[in-house]
Design a protein around this motif. Structure first.
Motif, PDB file in Angstrom:
ATOM      1  N   GLY A 100      13.785 -30.141  11.656  1.00  0.00           N
ATOM      2  CA  GLY A 100      14.592 -29.221  12.445  1.00  0.00           C
ATOM      3  C   GLY A 100      14.227 -29.204  13.924  1.00  0.00           C
ATOM      4  O   GLY A 100      13.379 -29.941  14.417  1.00  0.00           O
ATOM      5  N   ARG A 101      14.897 -28.313  14.609  1.00  0.00           N
ATOM      6  CA  ARG A 101      14.801 -28.183  16.066  1.00  0.00           C
ATOM      7  C   ARG A 101      13.389 -27.806  16.528  1.00  0.00           C
ATOM      8  O   ARG A 101      12.874 -28.384  17.481  1.00  0.00           O
ATOM      9  N   SER A 102      12.750 -26.846  15.863  1.00  0.00           N
ATOM     10  CA  SER A 102      11.412 -26.412  16.264  1.00  0.00           C
ATOM     11  C   SER A 102      10.418 -27.553  16.176  1.00  0.00           C
ATOM     12  O   SER A 102       9.590 -27.738  17.074  1.00  0.00           O
ATOM     13  N   HIS A 103      10.504 -28.325  15.113  1.00  0.00           N
ATOM     14  CA  HIS A 103       9.602 -29.468  14.945  1.00  0.00           C
ATOM     15  C   HIS A 103       9.828 -30.487  16.063  1.00  0.00           C
ATOM     16  O   HIS A 103       8.882 -31.054  16.607  1.00  0.00           O
ATOM     17  N   PHE A 104      11.081 -30.727  16.402  1.00  0.00           N
ATOM     18  CA  PHE A 104      11.399 -31.676  17.470  1.00  0.00           C
ATOM     19  C   PHE A 104      10.783 -31.235  18.797  1.00  0.00           C
ATOM     20  O   PHE A 104      10.153 -32.028  19.489  1.00  0.00           O
ATOM     21  N   PHE A 105      10.940 -29.950  19.148  1.00  0.00           N
ATOM     22  CA  PHE A 105      10.417 -29.484  20.429  1.00  0.00           C
ATOM     23  C   PHE A 105       8.890 -29.405  20.423  1.00  0.00           C
ATOM     24  O   PHE A 105       8.250 -29.618  21.452  1.00  0.00           O
ATOM     25  N   ALA A 106       8.284 -29.128  19.286  1.00  0.00           N
ATOM     26  CA  ALA A 106       6.823 -29.171  19.190  1.00  0.00           C
ATOM     27  C   ALA A 106       6.337 -30.605  19.394  1.00  0.00           C
ATOM     28  O   ALA A 106       5.344 -30.845  20.092  1.00  0.00           O
ATOM     29  N   ALA A 107       7.042 -31.548  18.809  1.00  0.00           N
ATOM     30  CA  ALA A 107       6.690 -32.961  19.000  1.00  0.00           C
ATOM     31  C   ALA A 107       6.915 -33.374  20.450  1.00  0.00           C
ATOM     32  O   ALA A 107       6.151 -34.173  21.003  1.00  0.00           O
ATOM     33  N   ALA A 108       7.942 -32.831  21.081  1.00  0.00           N
ATOM     34  CA  ALA A 108       8.194 -33.129  22.492  1.00  0.00           C
ATOM     35  C   ALA A 108       7.045 -32.627  23.359  1.00  0.00           C
ATOM     36  O   ALA A 108       6.616 -33.314  24.295  1.00  0.00           O
ATOM     37  N   ALA A 109       6.533 -31.440  23.052  1.00  0.00           N
ATOM     38  CA  ALA A 109       5.394 -30.898  23.803  1.00  0.00           C
ATOM     39  C   ALA A 109       4.184 -31.805  23.659  1.00  0.00           C
ATOM     40  O   ALA A 109       3.484 -32.099  24.641  1.00  0.00           O
TER      41      ALA A 109
ATOM     42  N   ALA B 291      -8.380 -29.597  17.599  1.00  0.00           N
ATOM     43  CA  ALA B 291      -7.377 -30.025  16.624  1.00  0.00           C
ATOM     44  C   ALA B 291      -8.019 -30.496  15.319  1.00  0.00           C
ATOM     45  O   ALA B 291      -7.422 -30.364  14.248  1.00  0.00           O
ATOM     46  N   ALA B 292      -9.230 -31.030  15.404  1.00  0.00           N
ATOM     47  CA  ALA B 292      -9.913 -31.488  14.193  1.00  0.00           C
ATOM     48  C   ALA B 292     -10.274 -30.319  13.284  1.00  0.00           C
ATOM     49  O   ALA B 292     -10.229 -30.449  12.061  1.00  0.00           O
ATOM     50  N   ASP B 293     -10.633 -29.176  13.867  1.00  0.00           N
ATOM     51  CA  ASP B 293     -11.037 -28.010  13.079  1.00  0.00           C
ATOM     52  C   ASP B 293      -9.913 -26.987  12.900  1.00  0.00           C
ATOM     53  O   ASP B 293      -9.807 -26.369  11.852  1.00  0.00           O
ATOM     54  N   GLU B 294      -9.131 -26.796  13.930  1.00  0.00           N
ATOM     55  CA  GLU B 294      -8.087 -25.762  13.928  1.00  0.00           C
ATOM     56  C   GLU B 294      -6.778 -26.330  14.494  1.00  0.00           C
ATOM     57  O   GLU B 294      -6.409 -26.067  15.639  1.00  0.00           O
ATOM     58  N   PRO B 295      -6.049 -27.123  13.711  1.00  0.00           N
ATOM     59  CA  PRO B 295      -4.829 -27.757  14.236  1.00  0.00           C
ATOM     60  C   PRO B 295      -3.776 -26.756  14.721  1.00  0.00           C
ATOM     61  O   PRO B 295      -3.068 -27.031  15.682  1.00  0.00           O
ATOM     62  N   ALA B 296      -3.701 -25.597  14.094  1.00  0.00           N
ATOM     63  CA  ALA B 296      -2.701 -24.606  14.521  1.00  0.00           C
ATOM     64  C   ALA B 296      -3.019 -24.069  15.912  1.00  0.00           C
ATOM     65  O   ALA B 296      -2.112 -23.846  16.722  1.00  0.00           O
ATOM     66  N   LEU B 297      -4.303 -23.885  16.203  1.00  0.00           N
ATOM     67  CA  LEU B 297      -4.691 -23.409  17.534  1.00  0.00           C
ATOM     68  C   LEU B 297      -4.439 -24.497  18.583  1.00  0.00           C
ATOM     69  O   LEU B 297      -4.000 -24.203  19.702  1.00  0.00           O
ATOM     70  N   ALA B 298      -4.708 -25.739  18.237  1.00  0.00           N
ATOM     71  CA  ALA B 298      -4.442 -26.845  19.162  1.00  0.00           C
ATOM     72  C   ALA B 298      -2.946 -26.948  19.441  1.00  0.00           C
ATOM     73  O   ALA B 298      -2.529 -27.160  20.588  1.00  0.00           O
TER      74      ALA B 298
ATOM     75  N   ARG C   5       2.143 -11.119  17.378  1.00  0.00           N
ATOM     76  CA  ARG C   5       0.781 -10.569  17.414  1.00  0.00           C
ATOM     77  C   ARG C   5      -0.264 -11.640  17.082  1.00  0.00           C
ATOM     78  O   ARG C   5      -1.315 -11.711  17.716  1.00  0.00           O
ATOM     79  N   THR C   6       0.031 -12.479  16.103  1.00  0.00           N
ATOM     80  CA  THR C   6      -0.890 -13.567  15.737  1.00  0.00           C
ATOM     81  C   THR C   6      -1.042 -14.543  16.890  1.00  0.00           C
ATOM     82  O   THR C   6      -2.154 -14.964  17.221  1.00  0.00           O
ATOM     83  N   VAL C   7       0.071 -14.897  17.520  1.00  0.00           N
ATOM     84  CA  VAL C   7       0.008 -15.830  18.652  1.00  0.00           C
ATOM     85  C   VAL C   7      -0.781 -15.208  19.801  1.00  0.00           C
ATOM     86  O   VAL C   7      -1.606 -15.883  20.430  1.00  0.00           O
ATOM     87  N   THR C   8      -0.559 -13.940  20.079  1.00  0.00           N
ATOM     88  CA  THR C   8      -1.285 -13.264  21.167  1.00  0.00           C
ATOM     89  C   THR C   8      -2.786 -13.269  20.894  1.00  0.00           C
ATOM     90  O   THR C   8      -3.586 -13.596  21.775  1.00  0.00           O
ATOM     91  N   ARG C   9      -3.169 -12.950  19.680  1.00  0.00           N
ATOM     92  CA  ARG C   9      -4.588 -12.936  19.298  1.00  0.00           C
ATOM     93  C   ARG C   9      -5.185 -14.350  19.364  1.00  0.00           C
ATOM     94  O   ARG C   9      -6.253 -14.565  19.933  1.00  0.00           O
ATOM     95  N   ASN C  10      -4.467 -15.325  18.808  1.00  0.00           N
ATOM     96  CA  ASN C  10      -4.957 -16.702  18.826  1.00  0.00           C
ATOM     97  C   ASN C  10      -5.033 -17.261  20.239  1.00  0.00           C
ATOM     98  O   ASN C  10      -5.938 -18.027  20.567  1.00  0.00           O
ATOM     99  N   TRP C  11      -4.093 -16.883  21.099  1.00  0.00           N
ATOM    100  CA  TRP C  11      -4.075 -17.354  22.484  1.00  0.00           C
ATOM    101  C   TRP C  11      -5.318 -16.852  23.232  1.00  0.00           C
ATOM    102  O   TRP C  11      -5.958 -17.592  23.957  1.00  0.00           O
ATOM    103  N   ALA C  12      -5.649 -15.583  23.031  1.00  0.00           N
ATOM    104  CA  ALA C  12      -6.852 -15.026  23.669  1.00  0.00           C
ATOM    105  C   ALA C  12      -8.100 -15.758  23.174  1.00  0.00           C
ATOM    106  O   ALA C  12      -8.985 -16.122  23.961  1.00  0.00           O
TER     107      ALA C  12
END
Length: 192
Positions: free
Chosen positions: A70-79, A137-144, A169-176
């Motif tokens: 889908g679209r989200s995956h495409f734009f994540a890959a673009a990033a 990314a090796a330990d925390e791919p979602a944070l990377a 809220r999860t993104v805000t916490r993870n971003w910090a």
């Protein structure tokens, strides 16, 4: 199903002609992402946002093995593609045969990511950021992935949450957390 998702599915099934339909649909969004990213680049940058968009697009649709979800995956890959292109460009500029002399500058823990490439003459910080991000990314791919979306693609907290499929809220916490982690990681790399 959106037009973008439909066309991505067609490309995945081998219909390369659909790539011509995809670019007009995603170009404005990719250009916005590249523009956000390029505003953070050095003033003497030779790579322009248009070239970054075109290179990323070619890498994305040129790989027939990619299965788009889908679209989200495409734009994540673009990033991610934009990140890789900018890192490759930084490495080329830094290379000794092109006169790239390494200099290090301290990076504050409070704003590690923004400061990482603020200095127009300091490519080491960008390369250090890439090394730290690869380690993360090796330990925390979602944070990377969050760093790629926020920093390299310029997405907002809300857009990142939508792309990652988690709460704001999860993104805000993870971003910090990830900003502090990168600050410490990059600071410890300066001692090496």
């Amino acid at each position: 199903m959106s037009d973008v998702t439909r066309i991505l599915n067609e490309i995945q099934q081998g219909n390369r002609a659909s790539a011509n339909e995809l670019l007009p649909l995603v170009y404005a969004e990719l250009r916005r992402l590249a523009g956000n990213r390029m505003r953070q680049e050095a003033a003497g940058q030779t790579l322009q946002p248009t070239a970054l968009v075109h290179e990323a697009f070619l890498r994305l649709v040129g790989d027939a093995a990619v299965e788009w979800d889908g679209r989200s995956h495409f734009f994540a890959a673009a990033a991610e593609a934009m990140r890789r292109i900018l890192i490759e460009n930084a490495r080329r500029r830094k290379s000794a045969k092109r006169g790239g002399d390494a200099r290090r500058h301290p990076i504050s823990d409070a704003d590690a990511i923004a400061d990482a490439i603020a200095d127009a003459d300091d490519l080491d910080d960008l390369l250090d950021l890439d090394a730290a991000l690869t380690k993360l990314a090796a330990d925390e791919p979602a944070l990377a992935k969050l760093v790629e979306l926020r920093f390299f693609a310029g997405l907002t907290i809300e857009e990142s949450a939508n792309t990652l499929g988690v709460s704001v809220r999860t993104v805000t916490r993870n971003w910090a957390f990830v900003r502090a982690w990168l600050g410490r990681e990059m600071k410890s790399g300066e001692k090496d």
